[in-house]
Each structure stands twice: as structure tokens, then as C-alpha cells.
Design an enzyme around this catalytic site. Structure first.
Site, PDB file in Angstrom:
ATOM      1  N   GLU A  21      -9.649  -1.613   5.558  1.00 55.74           N
ATOM      2  CA  GLU A  21     -10.212  -1.269   6.862  1.00 55.74           C
ATOM      3  C   GLU A  21     -11.483  -2.089   7.134  1.00 55.74           C
ATOM      4  O   GLU A  21     -12.125  -2.560   6.185  1.00 55.74           O
ATOM      5  CB  GLU A  21     -10.568   0.221   6.875  1.00 55.74           C
ATOM      6  CG  GLU A  21      -9.382   1.152   6.667  1.00 55.74           C
ATOM      7  CD  GLU A  21      -8.638   1.459   7.958  1.00 55.74           C
ATOM      8  OE1 GLU A  21      -8.590   0.584   8.851  1.00 55.74           O
ATOM      9  OE2 GLU A  21      -8.112   2.577   8.072  1.00 55.74           O
ATOM     10  N   ASP A  65       0.820  -1.220   0.000  1.00 56.34           N
ATOM     11  CA  ASP A  65       0.000   0.000   0.000  1.00 56.34           C
ATOM     12  C   ASP A  65       0.850   1.264   0.000  1.00 56.34           C
ATOM     13  O   ASP A  65       2.072   1.212   0.170  1.00 56.34           O
ATOM     14  CB  ASP A  65      -0.963  -0.013   1.197  1.00 56.34           C
ATOM     15  CG  ASP A  65      -0.281  -0.370   2.523  1.00 56.34           C
ATOM     16  OD1 ASP A  65       0.958  -0.432   2.562  1.00 56.34           O
ATOM     17  OD2 ASP A  65      -0.989  -0.592   3.512  1.00 56.34           O
ATOM     18  N   ASN A  67      -7.083  -2.127  14.609  1.00 53.38           N
ATOM     19  CA  ASN A  67      -8.501  -2.417  14.354  1.00 53.38           C
ATOM     20  C   ASN A  67      -8.671  -3.640  13.452  1.00 53.38           C
ATOM     21  O   ASN A  67      -9.761  -3.909  12.950  1.00 53.38           O
ATOM     22  CB  ASN A  67      -9.199  -1.198  13.737  1.00 53.38           C
ATOM     23  CG  ASN A  67      -8.651  -0.834  12.352  1.00 53.38           C
ATOM     24  OD1 ASN A  67      -7.705  -1.473  11.875  1.00 53.38           O
ATOM     25  ND2 ASN A  67      -9.224   0.174  11.727  1.00 53.38           N
ATOM     26  N   HIS A 113      -7.082  -4.140  10.524  1.00 55.11           N
ATOM     27  CA  HIS A 113      -6.887  -3.953   9.078  1.00 55.11           C
ATOM     28  C   HIS A 113      -5.643  -4.680   8.592  1.00 55.11           C
ATOM     29  O   HIS A 113      -4.679  -4.866   9.327  1.00 55.11           O
ATOM     30  CB  HIS A 113      -6.897  -2.466   8.685  1.00 55.11           C
ATOM     31  CG  HIS A 113      -5.706  -1.651   9.069  1.00 55.11           C
ATOM     32  ND1 HIS A 113      -5.807  -0.452   9.746  1.00 55.11           N
ATOM     33  CD2 HIS A 113      -4.383  -1.821   8.849  1.00 55.11           C
ATOM     34  CE1 HIS A 113      -4.605   0.055   9.908  1.00 55.11           C
ATOM     35  NE2 HIS A 113      -3.717  -0.754   9.376  1.00 55.11           N
TER      36      HIS A 113
HETATM   37  C1  GLP Z   1      -0.316   0.648   8.470  1.00 59.70           C
HETATM   38  C2  GLP Z   1      -0.097  -0.245   7.249  1.00 59.70           C
HETATM   39  C3  GLP Z   1      -0.346  -1.693   7.565  1.00 59.70           C
HETATM   40  C4  GLP Z   1       0.352  -2.086   8.850  1.00 59.70           C
HETATM   41  C5  GLP Z   1      -0.208  -1.271   9.985  1.00 59.70           C
HETATM   42  C6  GLP Z   1       0.361  -1.639  11.326  1.00 59.70           C
HETATM   43  O1  GLP Z   1      -1.609   1.115   8.602  1.00 59.70           O
HETATM   44  N1  GLP Z   1      -0.905   0.149   6.148  1.00 59.70           N
HETATM   45  O2  GLP Z   1       0.090  -2.491   6.472  1.00 59.70           O
HETATM   46  O3  GLP Z   1       0.206  -3.446   9.088  1.00 59.70           O
HETATM   47  O4  GLP Z   1       0.059   0.090   9.707  1.00 59.70           O
HETATM   48  O5  GLP Z   1       1.364  -0.764  11.697  1.00 59.70           O
HETATM   49  P1  GLP Z   1       2.411  -1.023  12.847  1.00 59.70           P
HETATM   50  O6  GLP Z   1       3.257  -2.146  12.372  1.00 59.70           O
HETATM   51  O7  GLP Z   1       3.190   0.262  12.936  1.00 59.70           O
HETATM   52  O8  GLP Z   1       1.639  -1.349  14.060  1.00 59.70           O
END
Ligand code: GLP
Length: 240
Positions: free
Chosen positions: A143, A67, A136, A138
Site C-alpha cells: 500500500e 498475496d 490507490n 498498490h
Molecule cells: C487486490 C490485489 C492486487 C490487485 C488489486 C486490483 O487488492 N491484492 O494484487 O492488483 O486488488 O484489483 P482489481 O483487479 O479487482 O481491480
């Protein structure tokens, strides 16, 4: 779903890196699906160490990231392209022209998404997809919603995700409200998936994934329908 419970973040990072390293050794010309976020940073560091030590090489690897924020230029220091260069690509012997991140400036995100999915297929499909989890539930930027997209698409971010990611930006107002992301179908087509999660904040999602029921309101649970998923968690994410 296979579950690996690790003592701490370092062990989780090493377990993830070992799975990727095994693939690089058995299939040097593989296609990796890569993720951003703070979770995989330690794993990327371990992979860079292994690469420097001559244990693995990325020279024939092709990669597709999950993404990108929208709209955001690739040279913005919070873009996921910038993150990947800084945390992995600049530190290993990968050919950067074989690394791909969805275009956060695409004038026509639908056409970009379609082309992105087609490029993954043309490359032979993703051998190993790395995933993190949003608090959440995702995955990538899919989402929680009643209906989810199959293919790569443009999406809006939830308030919860904007809040969770605000820590990386100067202020919450600077967090983009949209993103382009691989869809659930794009992710599920990967031959193998590893999901990393650490810290108490991920416990509710891990609990839902381990409960064995599937809902689009917690996209991580959709992975229960995939044949080859390894969930790698630390104790805090597992026990809460
Ligand atoms: C972002 C990314 C996700 C990732 C998530 C978790 O929103 N788009 O792909 O898994 O963050 O982030 P973190 O690893 O910082 O908790």
C-alpha cells in the site's frame, strides 16, 4: 517501460495471455508470478482456452502468487488460493503441488515470508510476474506508505483497499484488515513484469506511472525502475 493500449478489456486480456503463452512455448519449465483481482480474470480464461486447444501446456510450470488475505483459510471462498484454483489452476493442466500462495494462516508471518522468498529463489526466480494495480496505486498488497518492505511480509490494508475489495465479501466488515504479500524487492527480482489495468478507476494510477516519477506513495511507479515492464491498458484506463 513498454506501453500497449488496447481497445477494450478483451483485447487487454488477449495481449497479456499472448505474452504468457510465448514464454510457456520458449521455456516450458518456467516460474510464473501470478496475481488475483478482477483484472486478470479474462486473461486466465484465455490461457485456459489456449490450454484446452492444445496451444500451450502448464504441466512443467511452477507458480508463486503475490498475496493472500490474513487471516484467511485457503478454502474460504474469498481467499486468493480459492480464487486461483477457480479462475486458473482447475481449468489448466498445471500440477497444483507446484502452485504456491502465501500462507494466510501462518502463525509466524515473518518466517513464512522469508521462506516464501527463499523458495522463489531456489526455484530459479520468477521469469514473468503478472501484476494488477489497486486504485490507490498498490501492487500486490504493498500500500502507499513512506517506507515499503523489500521482502514478503504481513501488512495492514488501507481503508481505500478495504472499500475497493468489499464488493467481493458479504459486507465490508467481513474484509480482512490484513494480508501477507510479496514485497517490492520480491516483485522487482522478476525477470519480466506485465501490468494489466482496465477501466476509468485505474486512470489516475496510469497517469502517475506514465509521468515518469517514482514515489512509494504510488507503489506502481516503482516499476519504472525495472528493466523489463510491459504495461497493458485498455482505452478507459489510458484516457480516463
Ligand atoms: C487486490 C490485489 C492486487 C490487485 C488489486 C486490483 O487488492 N491484492 O494484487 O492488483 O486488488 O484489483 P482489481 O483487479 O479487482 O481491480
Amino acid at each position: 517501460m513498454k506501453l500497449i493500449v488496447c481497445e477494450n478489456y478483451e483485447e487487454m486480456s488477449k495481449a497479456g495471455a499472448d505474452i504468457i503463452a510465448a514464454l510457456l512455448k520458449s521455456k516450458p519449465k518456467c516460474v510464473l508470478g501470478l496475481a488475483t483481482g478482477s483484472t486478470p480474470v479474462g486473461m486466465y480464461q484465455e490461457l485456459a482456452r489456449m490450454n484446452k486447444a492444445g496451444e500451450i501446456t502448464f504441466k512443467d510450470v511452477t507458480s508463486y502468487n503475490l498475496d493472500e488475505y490474513y487471516p484467511l483459510a485457503p478454502d474460504h471462498d474469498q481467499s486468493y488460493r480459492y480464487f486461483m484454483n477457480h479462475n486458473l489452476f482447475d481449468n489448466v493442466d498445471i500440477d497444483k503441488s507446484k502452485t504456491h500462495v502465501p500462507d494466510g494462516l501462518a502463525a509466524d508471518p515473518d518466517a513464512m515470508g522469508k521462506a516464501y522468498d527463499e523458495a522463489i529463489e531456489a526455484a530459479g526466480g520468477i521469469d514473468l510476474q503478472v501484476l494488477g494495480l489497486g486504485p490507490n496505486g498498490h501492487i500486490a498488497f504493498n500500500e502507499p506508505e513512506a517506507e515499503l518492505y523489500a521482502g514478503t511480509h504481513k501488512t495492514s490494508l488501507t481503508e481505500s483497499t478495504i472499500n475497493a475489495n468489499a464488493r467481493f465479501f458479504a459486507s465490508k466488515a467481513d474484509v480482512p484488515t490484513h494480508a501477507v504479500t510479496m514485497g517490492i524487492g520480491s516483485i522487482m527480482k522478476a525477470r519480466k513484469i506485465i501490468v494489466l489495468a482496465n477501466g476509468k478507476v485505474k486512470h489516475p494510477v496510469i497517469e502517475k506511472m506514465l509521468a515518469g516519477r517514482i514515489t512509494t506513495m504510488c507503489p506502481g511507479t516503482l516499476l519504472l525502475a525495472h528493466a523489463d515492464v510491459t504495461l497493458i491498458v485498455d482505452k478507459a484506463a489510458y484516457e480516463g
